[in-house]
Motif scaffolding. Sequence first.
Motif, PDB file in Angstrom:
ATOM      1  N   LEU B 124      -0.740  44.924  10.198  1.00 17.74           N
ATOM      2  CA  LEU B 124      -1.189  43.637  10.733  1.00 17.74           C
ATOM      3  C   LEU B 124      -0.621  43.386  12.122  1.00 17.74           C
ATOM      4  O   LEU B 124      -1.126  42.556  12.867  1.00 17.74           O
ATOM      5  CB  LEU B 124      -0.744  42.496   9.818  1.00 17.74           C
ATOM      6  N   PHE B 125       0.447  44.091  12.461  1.00 16.86           N
ATOM      7  CA  PHE B 125       1.109  43.823  13.735  1.00 16.86           C
ATOM      8  C   PHE B 125       0.694  44.799  14.830  1.00 16.86           C
ATOM      9  O   PHE B 125       1.175  44.715  15.939  1.00 16.86           O
ATOM     10  CB  PHE B 125       2.624  43.869  13.555  1.00 16.86           C
ATOM     11  N   TYR B 173      -6.075  49.675   9.014  1.00 14.71           N
ATOM     12  CA  TYR B 173      -6.151  48.330   9.573  1.00 14.71           C
ATOM     13  C   TYR B 173      -6.478  47.288   8.501  1.00 14.71           C
ATOM     14  O   TYR B 173      -5.872  46.206   8.461  1.00 14.71           O
ATOM     15  CB  TYR B 173      -7.214  48.356  10.667  1.00 14.71           C
ATOM     16  N   THR B 174      -7.417  47.606   7.613  1.00 18.93           N
ATOM     17  CA  THR B 174      -7.881  46.585   6.661  1.00 18.93           C
ATOM     18  C   THR B 174      -7.094  46.575   5.355  1.00 18.93           C
ATOM     19  O   THR B 174      -7.159  45.597   4.614  1.00 18.93           O
ATOM     20  CB  THR B 174      -9.374  46.795   6.312  1.00 18.93           C
ATOM     21  N   PHE B 175      -6.351  47.646   5.091  1.00 20.07           N
ATOM     22  CA  PHE B 175      -5.630  47.719   3.813  1.00 20.07           C
ATOM     23  C   PHE B 175      -4.752  46.487   3.553  1.00 20.07           C
ATOM     24  O   PHE B 175      -4.841  45.882   2.485  1.00 20.07           O
ATOM     25  CB  PHE B 175      -4.813  49.023   3.735  1.00 20.07           C
ATOM     26  N   PRO B 176      -3.896  46.087   4.517  1.00 17.45           N
ATOM     27  CA  PRO B 176      -3.041  44.934   4.200  1.00 17.45           C
ATOM     28  C   PRO B 176      -3.838  43.662   3.928  1.00 17.45           C
ATOM     29  O   PRO B 176      -3.431  42.843   3.104  1.00 17.45           O
ATOM     30  CB  PRO B 176      -2.160  44.779   5.443  1.00 17.45           C
ATOM     31  N   GLN B 177      -4.974  43.510   4.602  1.00 21.11           N
ATOM     32  CA  GLN B 177      -5.782  42.309   4.393  1.00 21.11           C
ATOM     33  C   GLN B 177      -6.326  42.277   2.963  1.00 21.11           C
ATOM     34  O   GLN B 177      -6.222  41.265   2.266  1.00 21.11           O
ATOM     35  CB  GLN B 177      -6.962  42.285   5.369  1.00 21.11           C
ATOM     36  N   ALA B 178      -6.875  43.426   2.541  1.00 20.03           N
ATOM     37  CA  ALA B 178      -7.403  43.513   1.176  1.00 20.03           C
ATOM     38  C   ALA B 178      -6.272  43.292   0.177  1.00 20.03           C
ATOM     39  O   ALA B 178      -6.411  42.550  -0.794  1.00 20.03           O
ATOM     40  CB  ALA B 178      -8.051  44.872   0.964  1.00 20.03           C
ATOM     41  N   MET B 179      -5.147  43.931   0.460  1.00 19.36           N
ATOM     42  CA  MET B 179      -4.009  43.839  -0.456  1.00 19.36           C
ATOM     43  C   MET B 179      -3.555  42.384  -0.603  1.00 19.36           C
ATOM     44  O   MET B 179      -3.326  41.909  -1.714  1.00 19.36           O
ATOM     45  CB  MET B 179      -2.883  44.726   0.094  1.00 19.36           C
ATOM     46  N   ALA B 518      -2.028  41.731  19.947  1.00 18.73           N
ATOM     47  CA  ALA B 518      -2.687  42.965  19.515  1.00 18.73           C
ATOM     48  C   ALA B 518      -4.168  43.013  19.872  1.00 18.73           C
ATOM     49  O   ALA B 518      -4.742  44.088  19.947  1.00 18.73           O
ATOM     50  CB  ALA B 518      -2.513  43.141  18.003  1.00 18.73           C
ATOM     51  N   THR B 519      -4.783  41.867  20.101  1.00 16.21           N
ATOM     52  CA  THR B 519      -6.238  41.877  20.227  1.00 16.21           C
ATOM     53  C   THR B 519      -6.681  42.542  21.529  1.00 16.21           C
ATOM     54  O   THR B 519      -6.012  42.471  22.551  1.00 16.21           O
ATOM     55  CB  THR B 519      -6.828  40.460  20.175  1.00 16.21           C
ATOM     56  N   VAL B 520      -7.834  43.180  21.446  1.00 13.69           N
ATOM     57  CA  VAL B 520      -8.368  43.798  22.648  1.00 13.69           C
ATOM     58  C   VAL B 520      -9.828  43.385  22.829  1.00 13.69           C
ATOM     59  O   VAL B 520     -10.339  43.318  23.929  1.00 13.69           O
ATOM     60  CB  VAL B 520      -8.197  45.336  22.587  1.00 13.69           C
ATOM     61  N   SER B 521     -10.478  43.030  21.730  1.00  9.32           N
ATOM     62  CA  SER B 521     -11.934  42.891  21.755  1.00  9.32           C
ATOM     63  C   SER B 521     -12.436  41.783  22.681  1.00  9.32           C
ATOM     64  O   SER B 521     -13.315  42.016  23.500  1.00  9.32           O
ATOM     65  CB  SER B 521     -12.455  42.671  20.345  1.00  9.32           C
ATOM     66  N   ILE B 558       3.741  46.741  19.078  1.00  2.44           N
ATOM     67  CA  ILE B 558       4.116  46.654  17.663  1.00  2.44           C
ATOM     68  C   ILE B 558       5.556  46.150  17.533  1.00  2.44           C
ATOM     69  O   ILE B 558       5.857  45.266  16.729  1.00  2.44           O
ATOM     70  CB  ILE B 558       3.952  48.018  16.963  1.00  2.44           C
ATOM     71  N   ALA B 559       6.438  46.704  18.386  1.00  3.62           N
ATOM     72  CA  ALA B 559       7.853  46.306  18.305  1.00  3.62           C
ATOM     73  C   ALA B 559       7.992  44.819  18.594  1.00  3.62           C
ATOM     74  O   ALA B 559       8.716  44.098  17.898  1.00  3.62           O
ATOM     75  CB  ALA B 559       8.679  47.120  19.287  1.00  3.62           C
ATOM     76  N   THR B 560       7.265  44.327  19.600  1.00  2.00           N
ATOM     77  CA  THR B 560       7.331  42.901  19.931  1.00  2.00           C
ATOM     78  C   THR B 560       6.868  42.064  18.751  1.00  2.00           C
ATOM     79  O   THR B 560       7.515  41.080  18.372  1.00  2.00           O
ATOM     80  CB  THR B 560       6.414  42.597  21.141  1.00  2.00           C
ATOM     81  N   ASN B 561       5.752  42.477  18.170  1.00  5.40           N
ATOM     82  CA  ASN B 561       5.199  41.699  17.060  1.00  5.40           C
ATOM     83  C   ASN B 561       6.124  41.693  15.855  1.00  5.40           C
ATOM     84  O   ASN B 561       6.293  40.670  15.199  1.00  5.40           O
ATOM     85  CB  ASN B 561       3.828  42.243  16.668  1.00  5.40           C
TER      86      ASN B 561
END
Lengths: 344, 585, 375
Positions: B124-125, B173-179, B518-521, B558-561
């Motif tokens: 997620l981060f 990417y989606t695994f933690p969300q589903a979990m 994290a966002t780029v889109s 990632i480290a910042t997040n």
Amino acid sequence: MNKIWKRFLMSILALLTLGLFCGIQNVIAEDLLVYTALEDDEIPRYLALFKKSHPDINVKIVRDSTGIITAKVLAEKDNPRADLVWGTAATSLMLFDQAGIVEPYKPQGLSRVRAKMRDSNPVPHWVGIKAWMTGFCVNTEEVKYMKLPVPKNFEDLLNPVYKGQLVMPNPASSGTGFLTVSAILQMKGEAKGWEYLSKLHENIARYTHSGSKPCKIAGAGELPIGISFAYRGFMQKKKGEPVVTVFPEEGSGWDVEANCLIKKPGIKKAAKTFLDWAISPEVMKEYAKVYPVTAYSTDMPIPDGFPKQPEKQLIENDFQWAAANRRRILAEWSKRYDGKSDAK
Amino acid sequence: MAETALNSAANQKLTLRQIFHGELWLKRLIILLMCIWLLVVVVAPIFQLLSKSLADEDGNFVGLANFVYYFQTPSLSHSLPNSIYVSLMTMVISVSLGFLFAYGLTRTTIKGKGLLKGIAMMPLFAPTLANGIALIYLFGRKGLITRGFFGTFPGIEFPLYGPFGIIFAEVVYTFPQAMLILFIALSITDARLYEASDSLSASKIKTFFTVTLPGIKYGLISALFICFVLAFTDFGAPKVVGGNYNILATDIYKQVIGQQNFTMGAVVSVVLLIPTVIAFIVDRIVQRKQVAMIAARSVPLVPKANRIIDSLFQVFCILIVLLIIGFYSTAVFASLVKVWPYKLELGFWHYNFTGMGGGGYAAFFNSIRMSLLSAVIGTALIFGSAYLIEKVREMKLMRQIGYFLSIIPLALPGLVIGLAYIFFFNARGWEIFGFYVPNVLNPIYGTMAILVLSNIVHFYTVSFLTATTALKQMDIEFEHVSESMGIPFYKTFTRVTVPVCLPAILEIGMYFFVNSMATVSAVIFLYSADIPLASVAVANMDDAGDIAPACAMSVLIIATNITVRLLYSLVTRKLKRRTQAWISK
Amino acid sequence: MSKDSNQKTYLDVRNITKDFGRFTALRKISFNAGAGEFISILGPSGCGKTTILRIIAGLETQTSGEVVIENREVSNLPVSKRNIGIVFQSYALFPNLTAEQNIAYGLKNQRKNRNVIKERVNELIELVGLAGMSHKYPAQLSGGQQQRVALARAMALSPDLLLLDEPLSALDARVRVKLRTEVRELQKRLGVTTIMVTHDQEEALTMADRILVMNNGELIQNGTPNEIYDKPATPFVADFIGSMNFLTSAEKKDKGVYSVGNHLFQVSDEKSVRNTKLGEKVLMAIRPEDIFVSTNGEQATNEVVSRIRSMEYRGSVFRLVLDLIESGSGDEILEADVSTEKVRRLDLKPDMKISLKLPTERIRVYSPKGSNIYD
């Protein structure tokens, strides 16, 4: 409890002011906005020279691949942001000219510039600084490991041993990609040219969006051979990657990296100063350190690894034709190769 | 008669007083402004995008001609089935893994649940670009796995660039969300149903199909849809490992950036938007039902020990967590190697971003600044709006409109927001019914403001729902009591509502920061030269083939997040200790 | 303020109607409250009693009608300008403020001197008996203590009107009983006009000066506790407050004479007598505690013989379920409350035949039309 709350509020306020302050600073500092497609690792060297001679002008650089810079300028045509474009493919600048975004300007020292490297109008719409050309980046370790021959010319690239081993830039987004495709179409004629590209397509593993990326992919060993441009190959080698640059025997496709002034209300004097400087001998010498063909001759020796007579390596290139047909070529290319690649 | 006359006179006088009763009008004004602001930043840009997709390049209305062209051009329309394929695959794999993992955490007595869950949330981060880059170092031609750890073991070659790479990266990417969704669904199922099933001596398998699955069906549907949409609209991972496998998200980028074809960009955006909106609607319906189920929940389930099942799940969960750790460790390692795979010296060469595109540390600090601004402004704005919508009595219709507008952004992929914002904010003005309306918002185009704005809108709904949930838990009579004592609503808001909701507010802030980092889109279409961003730098460096520095920048993000997340936990824990006295038994 | 100020009307509610869409929550409610009076609005849940309270407070706007406070129409006045104190069922104590801070909450906004506020808060804490608790947070207080904080907070600004919305319903039975007296005494001492909404008849009967019984958005009866209990205006009121026997087969035979089967009863409830016609079916009602039971009955007025069907022990009383014998009226059943002492003395047992006396002045008669007891 009140204390925590107050402290929290204070820190939020502090953050807000900090943020606003930074934002405002940015606005004030903006002075000259330059769009360029020059390589990331060349820009700092040139800019250092400009800053030395013009410390009062603050230059902001937007650097991206040729296709992206082109897209940006066109997108902003109703409301241009850039003050000028520096070191971007002449074929793109011609597109800007067609769209009416270019303000003709005659920079100081124009007379030195070769006729081939500038717009033919007396007050030119664009002025070139140097030419960049196709080169194959070959990873020597990988070709040895995979027992592949080193390609010498465009024809060699069709060899079936290279199937799935080549990487090339997408001409739609990369200037290098476009000049290579345009060169092939011009050298072979359109019909034969497309035939060649279709065969080449069989060997291509990926089309990248950047012209330098195929060389970096080759340098990292992801794929053994990348169709890129000469400068990149030499730079990757300098970094310690096992790369050798091959100039195709048939000649290299090339384009002029050129400058133009953007038509917008309130053209800045600093923009003209920059354009004058961009073809001045002091920076021209710096260009010549890594590019053998510049807008006018300097006394700099030809950089290592380039052919002795670099001009001879360049094919006859009809820029007018390339610019006029750019859209059609890209549409045809996309139709043929962009979508076909995923069919199983 | 005289009395009535007197009364009506009094009546009028009071009506006038009411008009000038400042607080009420302040409330009305703010609610009105809130609705206008949402119309401007959400509805108008999307409208502009839609109208762009129905017009030719000169702006003439052409109906569905662009869509007809799109579906008649195989190289373009091929991306739709491709996108659907990778999204469906991601959805199935992610939800299956997520279910097993969540099941392990909720229904077995495995050890280290907190740690397992914490590590599983790591993706997620990370920007999705980072997932792609890590994959290159694992499965690329020179990847750790492909080359058997630099030739230590026999390697296995995977067709990384294409669907395999995309699906792999999207699953991470989606695994933690589903979990997380399934974790909640599994946590709220009523234990008494299991007792009943046990007492009827139903078999484990029968219990699973008659109690467990129906109990989590809404969570399951929600997880399926969310994974699908996330994979369907993600741009980062396919950009890095998509190769020549075209999908909608990368097509939008290519159309706009590569081919300067904004119209086709708008058309592909609409094609991307349709399934997303459908999924969004289904998810909203399902969510509502799930809420009803939570309200009716009763006894929480305490899992019983079962040696075989527990050890199976223990092994599975540890395996997943190790995979995630290995995944990101590879990225960290690769960012420290001098020339992968030829010179394996370790050092910080790639963390010195000079001579690289993207903007280096300037970009990194810009991103931090942007994320902080998005977090602070976004949280304040969203919590304030949620408060007004939830706690004010007046202007019911306006508040309902406000609620509806606040939910819409959930259906909008970042790329769509980004492109819509180009169209909307870079327009000089509009011709409306013959009147020329200049675009007063144009000056924010290309500034930090538009980046922050796009982030706020992009992450609006999730934050809004978090705020609404927290506010719903507060007694509505707080406002009424204060009103009866003549305390204006803003005082109650600052003195009571905000302190009590501080945990939720911090959560929203953290969510905003992490996602903005994290966002780029959305921002890839909107950043400007003088404001480079870290996540965009990753994309640009990857674009230029500078994978190692791109990887290094991802590691920094990632480290910042993770640091921010840990800080959040620390603050929350401290806060909890201090505010324990408030929490009713 | 003293008791004789009761004559002066403080609050006047006139013809209040409230529609929620198609649903009418309140239909033409009118009543008034004298200064210092304690009024309880009683009714089953959903009858509209909370809505009328919220309209008086200004938290809800009526569809039509007027709320007049001290001869001033206040319908358009915001809550804050109505000079009221409110205690909600949930108390709505701010969880992040201590008892003291909660009470001082309204005072702080009045830009009063800090010492004045402190003094006032201490006074209120003393008044509600919370000395020593002032620094605790609501969650650290018991239900009864929270209720007192809420009351003190509501009284802090010395409102002229105190509105209590089910103030005791969240407490356990014992605390509730204790607080009833406390709240009532406090109210009397402060002389504040009070309106309390409740669904608990005992609470209404013990606390209020006057009770308004509501059902289905309508005001059914407005009277003192005594009137409400002794002379319920409708079978609904009779049934809702206390227990009531209804004899459905009663019929008017003559002026003041009604039959149930072959029994005749004399009734002195003049109002009902006037409203019914000869030969008309009526509802005859009597409270269980009004039925006089004896073992040696004589053929006197309003006396009938019955059989004890069952007996239910309720501590101080037994509730007897009785069959009317030889009534020819089907299954008419009466319930009677008989003190435990009397049951022991007479040695009452199921199946025993006993004599009942229904005192003429305790019998009520209702027309069955439009006054369904179950509505």
